[in-house]
Every structure is written in structure tokens, then in C-alpha cells.
Write a protein that holds these residues in place. Structure first.
Motif, PDB file in Angstrom:
ATOM      1  N   ILE A 130      19.007  36.546  32.524  1.00 36.22           N
ATOM      2  CA  ILE A 130      18.356  35.807  33.604  1.00 36.22           C
ATOM      3  C   ILE A 130      19.175  35.974  34.878  1.00 36.22           C
ATOM      4  CG2 ILE A 130      19.574  33.601  33.232  1.00 36.22           C
ATOM      5  CD1 ILE A 130      16.847  32.212  33.724  1.00 36.22           C
ATOM      6  N   LYS A 131      18.498  35.999  36.023  1.00 36.59           N
ATOM      7  CA  LYS A 131      19.201  36.155  37.295  1.00 36.59           C
ATOM      8  C   LYS A 131      19.766  34.818  37.757  1.00 36.59           C
ATOM      9  CE  LYS A 131      17.922  38.763  40.648  1.00 36.59           C
ATOM     10  NZ  LYS A 131      19.070  39.720  40.569  1.00 36.59           N
ATOM     11  N   LEU A 132      21.010  34.856  38.188  1.00 33.18           N
ATOM     12  CA  LEU A 132      21.653  33.665  38.741  1.00 33.18           C
ATOM     13  C   LEU A 132      21.564  33.636  40.264  1.00 33.18           C
ATOM     14  CD1 LEU A 132      24.900  33.587  36.550  1.00 33.18           C
ATOM     15  CD2 LEU A 132      22.734  32.395  36.161  1.00 33.18           C
ATOM     16  N   PHE A 133      21.399  34.815  40.878  1.00 39.54           N
ATOM     17  CA  PHE A 133      21.365  34.918  42.338  1.00 39.54           C
ATOM     18  C   PHE A 133      20.187  35.777  42.798  1.00 39.54           C
ATOM     19  CE2 PHE A 133      25.828  34.204  41.305  1.00 39.54           C
ATOM     20  CZ  PHE A 133      26.205  33.237  42.227  1.00 39.54           C
ATOM     21  N   ASN A 134      19.624  35.395  43.928  1.00 45.92           N
ATOM     22  CA  ASN A 134      18.705  36.261  44.664  1.00 45.92           C
ATOM     23  C   ASN A 134      19.407  36.696  45.943  1.00 45.92           C
ATOM     24  OD1 ASN A 134      16.406  36.236  42.990  1.00 45.92           O
ATOM     25  ND2 ASN A 134      15.830  34.203  43.757  1.00 45.92           N
ATOM     26  N   LYS A 135      19.250  37.951  46.307  1.00 47.85           N
ATOM     27  CA  LYS A 135      19.856  38.433  47.543  1.00 47.85           C
ATOM     28  C   LYS A 135      18.846  38.275  48.681  1.00 47.85           C
ATOM     29  CE  LYS A 135      22.691  42.082  49.516  1.00 47.85           C
ATOM     30  NZ  LYS A 135      23.256  43.440  49.383  1.00 47.85           N
ATOM     31  N   VAL A 136      19.237  37.477  49.679  1.00 47.12           N
ATOM     32  CA  VAL A 136      18.397  37.222  50.842  1.00 47.12           C
ATOM     33  C   VAL A 136      19.157  37.718  52.066  1.00 47.12           C
ATOM     34  CG1 VAL A 136      17.169  35.497  52.201  1.00 47.12           C
ATOM     35  CG2 VAL A 136      17.426  35.182  49.713  1.00 47.12           C
ATOM     36  N   GLY A 137      18.796  38.872  52.562  1.00 42.69           N
ATOM     37  CA  GLY A 137      19.572  39.493  53.632  1.00 42.69           C
ATOM     38  C   GLY A 137      20.945  39.851  53.110  1.00 42.69           C
ATOM     39  N   ASN A 138      21.977  39.326  53.768  1.00 47.54           N
ATOM     40  CA  ASN A 138      23.347  39.554  53.326  1.00 47.54           C
ATOM     41  C   ASN A 138      23.879  38.420  52.450  1.00 47.54           C
ATOM     42  OD1 ASN A 138      23.658  42.017  54.699  1.00 47.54           O
ATOM     43  ND2 ASN A 138      24.107  40.941  56.631  1.00 47.54           N
TER      44      ASN A 138
END
Length: 301
Positions: A45-53
Motif C-alpha cells: 500500500i502507498k504511504l505517500f502521494n507525490k504532489v509537485g515536489n
């Protein structure tokens, strides 16, 4: 799962940037990136989403970080207990202190503490009370000097002292001799209405002294002719020194911030005060050296 894994995820959650988190952890950015990717793959499962930087926690990540902080707090408390068992030979104490208070209180406290506990690593964090409360809640701090009332019911505290607040004016102010003696008060009583044409140098609403000042002015139906809003207590007193306005200030700031051309006054027969406290997480374990640090602070106050 290991403690390194927990610290890596928390660091990225706090800084939201891979480079800054890696610097804090003393590892390379590619190593941290690879570690987080491997962890997410192993968890499925993903713990982080990358939003821009920025790296922003997913819902799963929020749950992970919340539990990780609790686990690390339990580990820290265990370390503190074991350290006490080893006669407090080594250890670490993370302390939060408001900016201004740190400038005069720490030079009085730290020398005495380090003589008694030379192998205890002290990490001092200076910020405003709101930030320090949040740092206590998320486990970044063990103890912090705060003012009541605290914003969270999950924090407990011990009262260190009660601080009175006074109106401070320049010794050259034309109203400096318009006061009367007030039995039981270290400073004479003066009528606030004498200063209706003065500039009031006020702290912000986020600061405890500011909150009390605005409340007092409202209760007395007093509207200053002009206001400077200033965060720094030192700057406020320096402005008063040159007769650029009047301000409200706590007695310990007046005592320790070394301003000579000022005079404090009482403006009410009822004391204007707040409690200076040391705060900690409710139910948390306080090591022997933490308790001794608190005792030294009480003594110098």
C-alpha cells in the motif's frame, strides 16, 4: 518493522521533501527514496502521494505515522526507565522553551544541570507555545515550558510559578509620577485612562501576554489611540525605553531582559497573571533527570 523504518517515514512526513528528510536522517536522498519504495512494496500500500515536489501522506500513511509516533514514544519511555536504572549515566532530554524565556532562563539552568548530568544530551527547541504544545503531543519533546491554559486535554503539567503582568512605561513619560502606592504590590497603581493618547505596543493574539492584554483592555472599555503589534518582547521593551509607546509585560521578562529606562505599574487591584508550567504528555514517564531539570527551573525562578 524496525525503529529505523518508523523514523524514516516520520521524517518524510514531517519535511514532505525527500532531500530535507534525508539530511535530517544523515543518509543520501536516493537511499531514503529506495527505502520508502521498498517499504511500500512490502506493505502492499502507498504511504505517500507525490504532489509537485512534496510527499503527502495517504490515509494509510496517516495511520502509519500516528502509530509510529506512539511506538517511538513507548520506546523512548522504556529507554528513560532503563537509563534511570543505570543511575542516569547517559540519556537524552528534548526540551521546548519559548524564544524570549530561553534567552535568560537557559543560562541560569543549563550550567547547573550539566554539572549534575554531564552525559545527558540536551536538545533545546525554541518556538512559540502553540508549536511547542504540538511538538509535545507528537513526541518530539519530552517536556516544555508553557503557559496555562493548555490547548489539549492530553497534556498534563506542573506549575512552576505564577507570573504577574504589569503596564510598562518609559521613565521619561509625563505620567510617570501619577501613581499611588498599592499595599501588597511591588509596583504602584496607575490609572490606565492616563494613557488614552499613547501608542500601545501589544503582543499578538497567539501569545499569552497578548491574550491577557486584549482581554484587560476590553474589560476596562479602553480603546488605544494607536497600536503597534509586535511579536518580540525585547523589541517591545526597547521601544518603551525610548518612549515610543507603552506595553504589557510579565514580571520575569521585566526582571531579566535588562531594560533600564522603564518603569512598571499595576493597573488593577486584581492581579493580572498566568501560570508558567512545565508540560508533558499525560501518563508519560518522566526520568529522574527530567524531574531534576524541572526542580532547577523552579529554583532559579
Amino acid at each position: 518493522m524496525d525503529f529505523k523504518e518508523l523514523n524514516y517515514v516520520i521524517a518524510l512526513a514531517d519535511f514532505q521533501q525527500m532531500t530535507k528528510a534525508a539530511e535530517q536522517l544523515f543518509i543520501s536522498q536516493p537511499s531514503l527514496s529506495k527505502y520508502i519504495k521498498t517499504l511500500e512494496d512490502s506493505l502492499g500500500i502507498k504511504l505517500f502521494n507525490k504532489v509537485g515536489n512534496r510527499f503527502v501522506l495517504t490515509y494509510a500513511g496517516e495511520c502509519y505515522v500516528e502509530s509510529a509516533r506512539k511506538i517511538l514514544n513507548i520506546r523512548a519511555e522504556l529507554d528513560a526507565k532503563l537509563s534511570d536504572i543505570r543511575s542516569a549515566d547517559v540519556g537524552r532530554l528534548n526540551i521546548g522553551v519559548p524564544h524570549t524565556r530561553a534567552s535568560y532562563l537557559l543560562p541560569l539552568v543549563l550550567p547547573r544541570f550539566t554539572v549534575k548530568y554531564p552525559k545527558i544530551q540536551l536538545n533545546i527547541f525554541e518556538d512559540n507555545v502553540k508549536v511547542l504544545e504540538d511538538a509535545l503531543l507528537n513526541g518530539k519533546l519530552d517536556i516544555a515550558l508553557l503557559m496555562t491554559p493548555l490547548s489539549s486535554s492530553t497534556l498534563d503539567y506542573e506549575v512552576l510559578n505564577v507570573e504577574n503582568i504589569y503596564l510598562v512605561i518609559c521613565k521619561d513619560h509625563p505620567m510617570v509620577n501619577c501613581s499611588i502606592d498599592l499595599p501588597g504590590s511591588p509596583y504602584p497603581l496607575i490609572d490606565l485612562n492616563l494613557f488614552k493618547n499613547d501608542t500601545f505596543i501589544l503582543s499578538y493574539h497567539s501569545q499569552r501576554i497578548g491574550q491577557i492584554a486584549y482581554k484587560v483592555l476590553a474589560q476596562m472599555n479602553f480603546i488605544p489611540s494607536s497600536i503597534y503589534r509586535i511579536q518580540s518582547f525585547i523589541t517591545a521593551l526597547k521601544l518603551v525605553e525610548v518612549n515610543s509607546g507603552v506595553c504589557f509585560m510579565s514580571e520575569f521578562h521585566i526582571k531579566h531582559l535588562a531594560c533600564n529606562n522603564i518603569t512598571p505599574f499595576t493597573i488593577s487591584k486584581e492581579k493580572l497573571s498566568f501560570e508558567l508550567v512545565v508540560g508533558y504528555r499525560k501518563g508519560s514517564y518522566l526520568s529522574k533527570y527530567s524531574k531534576d531539570f524541572i526542580s532547577i527551573v523552579k529554583d532559579v525562578l
